[in-house]
Scaffold this active site. Structure first.
Site, PDB file in Angstrom:
ATOM      1  N   HIS A 225       4.558  -3.483  -0.376  1.00  0.00           N
ATOM      2  CA  HIS A 225       4.818  -3.525   1.168  1.00  0.00           C
ATOM      3  C   HIS A 225       5.809  -4.917   1.546  1.00  0.00           C
ATOM      4  O   HIS A 225       6.222  -4.915   2.334  1.00  0.00           O
ATOM      5  CB  HIS A 225       3.594  -3.360   1.782  1.00  0.00           C
ATOM      6  N   SER A 229      10.052  -0.089  -0.351  1.00  0.00           N
ATOM      7  CA  SER A 229      10.302   0.912  -1.303  1.00  0.00           C
ATOM      8  C   SER A 229      11.681   0.714  -1.713  1.00  0.00           C
ATOM      9  O   SER A 229      12.770   0.725  -0.679  1.00  0.00           O
ATOM     10  CB  SER A 229      10.007   2.474  -0.772  1.00  0.00           C
ATOM     11  N   LYS A 253       4.148  14.588   4.431  1.00  0.00           N
ATOM     12  CA  LYS A 253       4.813  14.772   3.020  1.00  0.00           C
ATOM     13  C   LYS A 253       3.940  14.600   1.904  1.00  0.00           C
ATOM     14  O   LYS A 253       3.359  15.207   0.907  1.00  0.00           O
ATOM     15  CB  LYS A 253       5.901  13.854   2.630  1.00  0.00           C
ATOM     16  N   ASP A 254       3.176  13.175   1.615  1.00  0.00           N
ATOM     17  CA  ASP A 254       2.189  12.906   0.801  1.00  0.00           C
ATOM     18  C   ASP A 254       1.130  13.929   0.771  1.00  0.00           C
ATOM     19  O   ASP A 254       0.641  14.371  -0.132  1.00  0.00           O
ATOM     20  CB  ASP A 254       1.475  11.399   1.092  1.00  0.00           C
ATOM     21  N   GLU A 297      -6.632  12.177 -27.164  1.00  0.00           N
ATOM     22  CA  GLU A 297      -6.077  13.058 -26.258  1.00  0.00           C
ATOM     23  C   GLU A 297      -4.643  13.114 -25.970  1.00  0.00           C
ATOM     24  O   GLU A 297      -3.963  11.946 -26.488  1.00  0.00           O
ATOM     25  CB  GLU A 297      -6.648  12.368 -24.838  1.00  0.00           C
TER      26      GLU A 297
HETATM   27  C1  HEM Z   1      -3.582   3.214 -10.859  1.00  0.00           C
HETATM   28  C2  HEM Z   1      -2.167   3.286 -10.923  1.00  0.00           C
HETATM   29  C3  HEM Z   1      -1.346   3.276  -9.754  1.00  0.00           C
HETATM   30  C4  HEM Z   1      -1.347   3.471  -8.601  1.00  0.00           C
HETATM   31  C5  HEM Z   1      -2.665   4.013  -7.886  1.00  0.00           C
HETATM   32  C6  HEM Z   1      -0.376   3.324  -8.213  1.00  0.00           C
HETATM   33  C7  HEM Z   1       0.215   3.220  -6.484  1.00  0.00           C
HETATM   34  C8  HEM Z   1       1.436   3.187  -5.902  1.00  0.00           C
HETATM   35  C9  HEM Z   1       1.636   3.582  -4.661  1.00  0.00           C
HETATM   36  C10 HEM Z   1       0.856   4.216  -3.610  1.00  0.00           C
HETATM   37  C11 HEM Z   1       2.891   3.372  -4.706  1.00  0.00           C
HETATM   38  C12 HEM Z   1       3.875   3.706  -3.454  1.00  0.00           C
HETATM   39  C13 HEM Z   1       4.290   5.166  -3.075  1.00  0.00           C
HETATM   40  C14 HEM Z   1       5.041   5.304  -4.451  1.00  0.00           C
HETATM   41  O1  HEM Z   1       6.385   4.943  -4.534  1.00  0.00           O
HETATM   42  O2  HEM Z   1       4.813   6.484  -4.987  1.00  0.00           O
HETATM   43  C15 HEM Z   1       3.612   2.784  -5.916  1.00  0.00           C
HETATM   44  C16 HEM Z   1       5.045   2.317  -6.035  1.00  0.00           C
HETATM   45  C17 HEM Z   1       5.453   1.742  -7.182  1.00  0.00           C
HETATM   46  N1  HEM Z   1       4.719   1.756  -8.338  1.00  0.00           N
HETATM   47 FE1  HEM Z   1       2.679   2.344  -8.793  1.00  0.00          FE
HETATM   48  N2  HEM Z   1       0.765   2.674  -9.075  1.00  0.00           N
HETATM   49  C18 HEM Z   1       0.153   2.989 -10.067  1.00  0.00           C
HETATM   50  C19 HEM Z   1       0.743   2.630 -11.329  1.00  0.00           C
HETATM   51  C20 HEM Z   1       1.845   2.204 -11.687  1.00  0.00           C
HETATM   52  C21 HEM Z   1       2.430   1.931 -12.967  1.00  0.00           C
HETATM   53  C22 HEM Z   1       1.955   1.981 -14.259  1.00  0.00           C
HETATM   54  C23 HEM Z   1       3.841   1.478 -12.787  1.00  0.00           C
HETATM   55  C24 HEM Z   1       4.932   1.033 -13.666  1.00  0.00           C
HETATM   56  C25 HEM Z   1       4.815   0.483 -14.818  1.00  0.00           C
HETATM   57  C26 HEM Z   1       4.082   1.443 -11.287  1.00  0.00           C
HETATM   58  C27 HEM Z   1       5.219   1.048 -10.674  1.00  0.00           C
HETATM   59  C28 HEM Z   1       5.511   1.202  -9.417  1.00  0.00           C
HETATM   60  C29 HEM Z   1       6.892   0.810  -8.748  1.00  0.00           C
HETATM   61  C30 HEM Z   1       8.104   0.040  -9.334  1.00  0.00           C
HETATM   62  C31 HEM Z   1       6.625   1.161  -7.373  1.00  0.00           C
HETATM   63  C32 HEM Z   1       7.722   0.842  -6.363  1.00  0.00           C
HETATM   64  C33 HEM Z   1       8.743   2.346  -6.472  1.00  0.00           C
HETATM   65  C34 HEM Z   1       9.848   2.328  -5.556  1.00  0.00           C
HETATM   66  O3  HEM Z   1       9.873   1.882  -4.347  1.00  0.00           O
HETATM   67  O4  HEM Z   1      10.659   2.746  -5.923  1.00  0.00           O
HETATM   68  N3  HEM Z   1       2.982   1.995 -10.536  1.00  0.00           N
HETATM   69  N4  HEM Z   1       2.595   2.669  -6.721  1.00  0.00           N
END
Ligand code: HEM
Length: 417
Positions: A225, A229, A253-254, A297
């Site tokens: 935030h 994004s 959408k979500d 798995e």
């Molecule tokens: C428990 C696991 C995770 C949860 C609950 C989570 C949750 C979220 C949420 C809610 C967002 C904003 C919505 C979206 O862009 O889809 C987000 C964005 C993002 N997440 Fe995660 N995430 C997780 C794991 C990861 C992992 C493993 C990575 C990468 C190694 C990652 C990298 C990112 C990045 C780079 C964004 C920003 C994307 C953009 O704006 O283009 N996340 N995440």
């Protein structure tokens, strides 16, 4: 005759004032309402986000489901080598709706890992790890490691044949570390082979990690935030017209994708509860009988495949762990000024070959490949590292230059200059 009492206008007004003052009272002490307004209602999102940007929300919902079902399962589970298997049987057969809780927990773990991989792939494809989102990427990678540890620990808990022998494979892998390996494995496992203490430790790890993950998700979203994004075009929005408020557009959408994902989860849990489980794990752990085909798995198969491709155990361990840890270096390895693979054809091609290489490594892990296929596996492993160490840093030098759109309102797909 009873009269229906109408609230007088004065009472109504008083109620409104009371309500307003309560929310104001809270707001003055802890500005939660304005925070929700700012961060989740009016929050400006790029207007061109596609379905790949909904998976973070799906992950969050599935995580909550995993915690809820996990807590109830823990109430009937016995974390001891003597009682674990029997307590799982009891949950399946005697605890009211125990079968449902376990089914949802197991299907949920598979769905969670699938969405996690898609979420990471989205980041790699659209360059979401690049400046200024490095901290979002790092916190995500910590989440990935924590989720993997939690999933592995969870797999040990039923104390079936696969649980036992999977723990054994890990002991052997750790033991292969020169000098300190044996001692470290002994210390971590509480013995030289999986035992009661090992199971107890995995249970604590599984339980505690699940809650720590919630904390790191919070940090992940706060980091996001702050920088906002990325989007499929990989250029930052400059005007208000290029954005949409989070509510109602992206909430709706979500919500659609969350509902479809939950339907998929229900389908897995109710109709195919054993589709993704290994039947061997319905046999109690037996230290005297090694199963014919030990396989983890599906989500660990590529890393297990790497272990099998390399005859020297320690090198296998380094390359297997390195295939994950290399993701931490990606923001520095990538030297291109363009974020989105939409405008980087060479990088895009390499990313798809990387995906195929990852699948081949998984097949090696599943089928304990011999002969020619071992070499195909080694080629896949070589390509995996080549992608990160050569293509990522140098591909931009050979790539056809494409003109980036100036605004998110442009609908070009990257015209050649
Ligand atoms: C428990 C696991 C995770 C949860 C609950 C989570 C949750 C979220 C949420 C809610 C967002 C904003 C919505 C979206 O862009 O889809 C987000 C964005 C993002 N997440 Fe995660 N995430 C997780 C794991 C990861 C992992 C493993 C990575 C990468 C190694 C990652 C990298 C990112 C990045 C780079 C964004 C920003 C994307 C953009 O704006 O283009 N996340 N995440």
């Amino acid at each position: 005759m009873s009269q229906t009492s109408k609230p007088c206008p004065d009472q109504d007004k008083q109620k409104k004032i009371n309500k307003k003052t309560i929310s104001q009272w809270i707001e003055e002490r802890l500005p939660v309402f304005s925070m929700i307004q700012r961060e989740y209602i009016r929050f400006p999102m790029p207007r061109n986000l596609n379905i790949w940007w909904t998976f973070g929300a799906v992950l969050t919902v599935v995580l909550v489901l995993m915690l809820a079902t996990g807590i109830f399962l823990a109430m009937s589970y016995t974390p001891s080598a003597e009682g674990a298997f029997a307590s799982i049987e009891m949950i399946e057969r005697r605890v009211p709706s125990g079968w449902l809780l376990r089914s949802l927990h197991m299907a949920g773990s598979n769905l969670f890992l699938a969405f996690l991989y898609l979420h990471i792939f989205r980041g790699l494809y659209y360059g979401s790890y690049k400046n200024p989102r490095e901290l979002v990427w790092f916190s995500g990678l910590f989440l990935m490691l924590m989720v993997m540890m939690t999933a592995f620990a969870g797999y040990i808990l039923p104390w079936g044949q696969m649980s036992y022998w999977a723990a054994n494979v890990v002991i052997q892998a750790i033991s292969s570390i020169p000098w300190i390996g044996e001692g470290l494995a002994h210390w971590l496992m509480g013995g030289s082979s999986p035992n009661d203490l090992t199971l107890h430790r995995y249970f604590v790890l599984h339980f505690v990690m699940a809650f720590l993950i919630i904390g790191v998700v919070f940090i992940h979203v706060v980091c996001l935030h702050f920088v906002k994004s990325n989007n499929p075009k990989g250029i930052e929005p400059k005007t208000k017209e290029e954005t949409l408020p989070f509510y109602p557009y992206y909430v709706a959408k979500d919500a659609v994708v969350i509902v479809v994902s939950l339907l998929l989860l229900i389908l897995l849990a109710f109709l195919f509860p054993d589709l993704l489980t290994n039947s061997e794990n319905y046999t109690p752990a037996n230290p005297l009988e090694t199963p014919a085909n030990i396989a983890p798995e599906w989500y660990f198969l590529p890393f297990y495949g790497i272990l099998q491709l390399i005859p020297f155990k320690f090198l296998g361990l380094v390359l297997s762990a390195g295939s994950l840890l290399i993701l931490f270096a990606v923001p520095w390895l990538d030297r291109s000024s363009i974020k989105s693979a939409t405008y980087r054809p060479l990088y895009r091609l390499s990313l798809f070959i990387l995906l195929i290489a990852f699948v081949i490594l998984g097949i090696v892990g599943k089928y304990h490949t011999h002969g020619g296929l071992i070499w195909l596996g080694r080629l896949a492993l070589l390509y995996y590292y080549l992608h990160f160490l050569m293509i990522l840093p140098f591909s931009h030098r050979f790539e056809l230059k494409r003109t980036l759109p100036v605004s998110l309102l442009d609908d070009d797909k990257g015209a050649k200059s």
